[in-house]
Design an enzyme around this catalytic site. Sequence first.
Site, PDB file in Angstrom:
ATOM      1  N   GLY A  99       0.792  -1.228   0.000  1.00  9.39           N
ATOM      2  CA  GLY A  99       0.000   0.000   0.000  1.00  9.39           C
ATOM      3  C   GLY A  99       0.823   1.276   0.000  1.00  9.39           C
ATOM      4  O   GLY A  99       0.369   2.313   0.491  1.00  9.39           O
ATOM      5  N   SER A 100       2.017   1.228  -0.606  1.00  9.11           N
ATOM      6  CA  SER A 100       2.800   2.474  -0.637  1.00  9.11           C
ATOM      7  C   SER A 100       2.148   3.502  -1.569  1.00  9.11           C
ATOM      8  O   SER A 100       2.228   4.711  -1.315  1.00  9.11           O
ATOM      9  CB  SER A 100       4.252   2.207  -1.030  1.00  9.11           C
ATOM     10  N   MET A 160      -4.248  -7.366  -6.641  1.00 12.13           N
ATOM     11  CA  MET A 160      -3.760  -8.509  -7.413  1.00 12.13           C
ATOM     12  C   MET A 160      -4.901  -9.401  -7.915  1.00 12.13           C
ATOM     13  O   MET A 160      -4.825 -10.619  -7.820  1.00 12.13           O
ATOM     14  CB  MET A 160      -2.789  -9.343  -6.558  1.00 12.13           C
ATOM     15  N   ARG A 161      -5.947  -8.760  -8.417  1.00 12.33           N
ATOM     16  CA  ARG A 161      -7.049  -9.553  -8.953  1.00 12.33           C
ATOM     17  C   ARG A 161      -7.531  -8.940 -10.262  1.00 12.33           C
ATOM     18  O   ARG A 161      -7.453  -7.722 -10.443  1.00 12.33           O
ATOM     19  CB  ARG A 161      -8.226  -9.574  -7.968  1.00 12.33           C
ATOM     20  N   LEU A 193     -10.565  -7.900 -12.644  1.00 13.65           N
ATOM     21  CA  LEU A 193     -11.949  -7.502 -12.410  1.00 13.65           C
ATOM     22  C   LEU A 193     -12.863  -8.115 -13.476  1.00 13.65           C
ATOM     23  O   LEU A 193     -12.509  -8.188 -14.645  1.00 13.65           O
ATOM     24  CB  LEU A 193     -12.080  -5.972 -12.455  1.00 13.65           C
ATOM     25  N   HIS A 210       0.629   0.627 -13.205  1.00  8.62           N
ATOM     26  CA  HIS A 210       1.401  -0.542 -13.626  1.00  8.62           C
ATOM     27  C   HIS A 210       2.874  -0.145 -13.707  1.00  8.62           C
ATOM     28  O   HIS A 210       3.201   0.905 -14.268  1.00  8.62           O
ATOM     29  CB  HIS A 210       0.895  -1.015 -14.994  1.00  8.62           C
ATOM     30  N   GLU A 251       5.884   6.195  -9.286  1.00  6.62           N
ATOM     31  CA  GLU A 251       4.473   5.825  -9.123  1.00  6.62           C
ATOM     32  C   GLU A 251       3.817   6.757  -8.112  1.00  6.62           C
ATOM     33  O   GLU A 251       2.679   7.196  -8.284  1.00  6.62           O
ATOM     34  CB  GLU A 251       4.338   4.373  -8.641  1.00  6.62           C
TER      35      GLU A 251
END
Length: 221
Positions: A15-16, A93-94, A96, A112, A177
């Site tokens: 969660g950075s 990490m899923r 949708l 990404h 990011e």
Amino acid sequence: MSRKVGIGVLVSGSGSNLQSIIDHIESGTLDAEIRVVLSNNPEAYALERCRKHHISSVVLDHRQFDCRESYDRRAVAILVSSGVELVVMAGFMRILSPEFFRAFPSRIINIHPALLPAFPGMHVQQKAVEYGVKFAGCTVHFADEGIDTGPIIIQSVVPVYEDDTPESLSTRILKEEHRIYPQAIQYYAEGRLVIEGRRVLIGNGRRFTEQALHNPPLTRF
Ligand code: GRF
């Protein structure tokens, strides 16, 4: 003029990026409000960050659902009832399902750690080092039903050095990011993201003074 956009952040790990969004909201540079953070991983450190900043969070453990659709229906219900306008995937990490895109059309963004469309998918910093590219970077894009394929909002480029490891490159990319994700959300809050086909038009007329980047730097030409 911008207003505060209500966001829901989807996380799975450290969660950075979430932290960077929190920090920019707290310092007043990002016109957003985190309505809810949703994690599929009960052990995610991102949840600890929510506790520290009094942000509401929900764990939806995918192992307790029998299919992707029922998981996503529940996730969408939580996001909608929390008043989320923009869904921000930050290391979620899923994949949708279409359910999500119907509920939030052109209102889901992802980050990404590569310069898309190069290196979609997983372990991309390692792939960049192994491929021998001289530049890598990160991309914020609208999510669509493909893997890392949606219209690109903003990208940041970093050099890849000869002594880089996947870890050192990841650190350099992650720093960027943390800058471009809040910026993309701020553009959204300002109502500036216009999708035309594959292109996202922002209308920020600023240009580079240098027209090109070189790595390694040119020594003569
Ligand atoms: C980031 O590299 C992001 O680009 C990728 O997953 C990582 C999440 O990192 N999708 P964090 O959880 O925000 O620290």
